[in-house]
Scaffold this motif. Structure first.
Motif, PDB file in Angstrom:
ATOM      1  N   LEU A  21      45.874  39.377  43.900  1.00 23.38           N
ATOM      2  CA  LEU A  21      45.947  39.843  42.640  1.00 23.38           C
ATOM      3  C   LEU A  21      46.756  38.672  41.655  1.00 23.38           C
ATOM      4  CD1 LEU A  21      46.720  43.531  42.825  1.00 23.38           C
ATOM      5  CD2 LEU A  21      44.637  42.542  42.207  1.00 23.38           C
ATOM      6  N   LEU A  22      47.225  38.538  42.460  1.00 19.71           N
ATOM      7  CA  LEU A  22      47.872  37.174  41.112  1.00 19.71           C
ATOM      8  C   LEU A  22      47.273  35.997  40.960  1.00 19.71           C
ATOM      9  CD1 LEU A  22      51.823  37.706  42.387  1.00 19.71           C
ATOM     10  CD2 LEU A  22      51.064  38.775  39.752  1.00 19.71           C
ATOM     11  N   ASP A  23      46.532  36.212  42.295  1.00 21.69           N
ATOM     12  CA  ASP A  23      45.770  34.224  41.593  1.00 21.69           C
ATOM     13  C   ASP A  23      44.680  35.056  41.229  1.00 21.69           C
ATOM     14  OD1 ASP A  23      45.637  31.791  42.875  1.00 21.69           O
ATOM     15  OD2 ASP A  23      44.430  32.432  44.458  1.00 21.69           O
ATOM     16  N   GLY A  24      44.073  36.251  40.706  1.00 24.09           N
ATOM     17  CA  GLY A  24      43.222  36.349  40.379  1.00 24.09           C
ATOM     18  C   GLY A  24      41.395  36.764  40.761  1.00 24.09           C
ATOM     19  N   LYS A  25      42.526  37.055  42.129  1.00 23.43           N
ATOM     20  CA  LYS A  25      41.433  37.103  43.268  1.00 23.43           C
ATOM     21  C   LYS A  25      41.137  39.134  43.105  1.00 23.43           C
ATOM     22  CE  LYS A  25      41.897  32.588  45.603  1.00 23.43           C
ATOM     23  NZ  LYS A  25      42.353  31.487  46.177  1.00 23.43           N
ATOM     24  N   PHE A  26      40.309  39.200  41.765  1.00 23.81           N
ATOM     25  CA  PHE A  26      40.750  40.678  42.589  1.00 23.81           C
ATOM     26  C   PHE A  26      40.089  41.867  43.622  1.00 23.81           C
ATOM     27  CE2 PHE A  26      39.217  44.866  41.170  1.00 23.81           C
ATOM     28  CZ  PHE A  26      40.467  45.936  40.492  1.00 23.81           C
ATOM     29  N   HIS A  27      38.775  40.902  43.714  1.00 24.37           N
ATOM     30  CA  HIS A  27      37.651  41.821  45.390  1.00 24.37           C
ATOM     31  C   HIS A  27      38.698  41.467  46.246  1.00 24.37           C
ATOM     32  CE1 HIS A  27      34.602  42.176  48.098  1.00 24.37           C
ATOM     33  NE2 HIS A  27      34.537  43.409  47.473  1.00 24.37           N
TER      34      HIS A  27
END
Length: 131
Positions: A55-61
């Motif tokens: 999530l912190l890396d922007g990889k929500f899925h």
């Protein structure tokens, strides 16, 4: 639980959680799940750290696929320590009041049952993924 004790507990858990995330960002992730080490099955929370890092890396899925509890964990790690700080600075007890009301609400079987069901489904999901 008394206000000061709750706020100290939350602060300690938040600090440990942030340190754990920093450790996992800077090195190879460790498998420290005692349940998994004893039974060779993942627990319902297995993968939460990895999910938060995604999530912190922007990889929500990808984060939701690893463990949806990561979203809840990240929200709690951001919001609850800020809430404690605001309460302390303002001399209020809004988080403590919310905690007591939530604790009483969860004692209701119509609330607790879906939460338990969600955890069981998440656990089955972790086992199926062989996390």
């Amino acid at each position: 639980m008394r206000r000061n004790r709750l706020y100290m507990l939350i602060s300690g858990v938040a600090i440990c959680s942030y340190l754990w995330l920093l450790f996992n960002l800077s090195s190879i992730a460790l498998n420290v799940c005692f349940f998994k080490q004893i039974t060779s099955l993942p627990c319902p929370a297995c993968g939460t750290t990895q999910s938060v890092l995604l999530l912190l890396d922007g990889k929500f899925h990808a984060a939701l696929m690893v463990n949806p509890l990561g979203l809840l964990a990240l929200m709690l790690l951001v919001l609850v320590p800020m809430w404690v700080l605001i309460d302390i600075l303002a001399g209020k007890s809004t988080l403590h009041t919310f905690y007591i009301k939530t604790e009483n609400l969860i004692k209701n079987r119509y609330i607790a049952s879906p939460l338990i069901l969600f955890m069981l489904i998440n656990w089955a999901w972790n086992i199926m993924k062989t996390l």
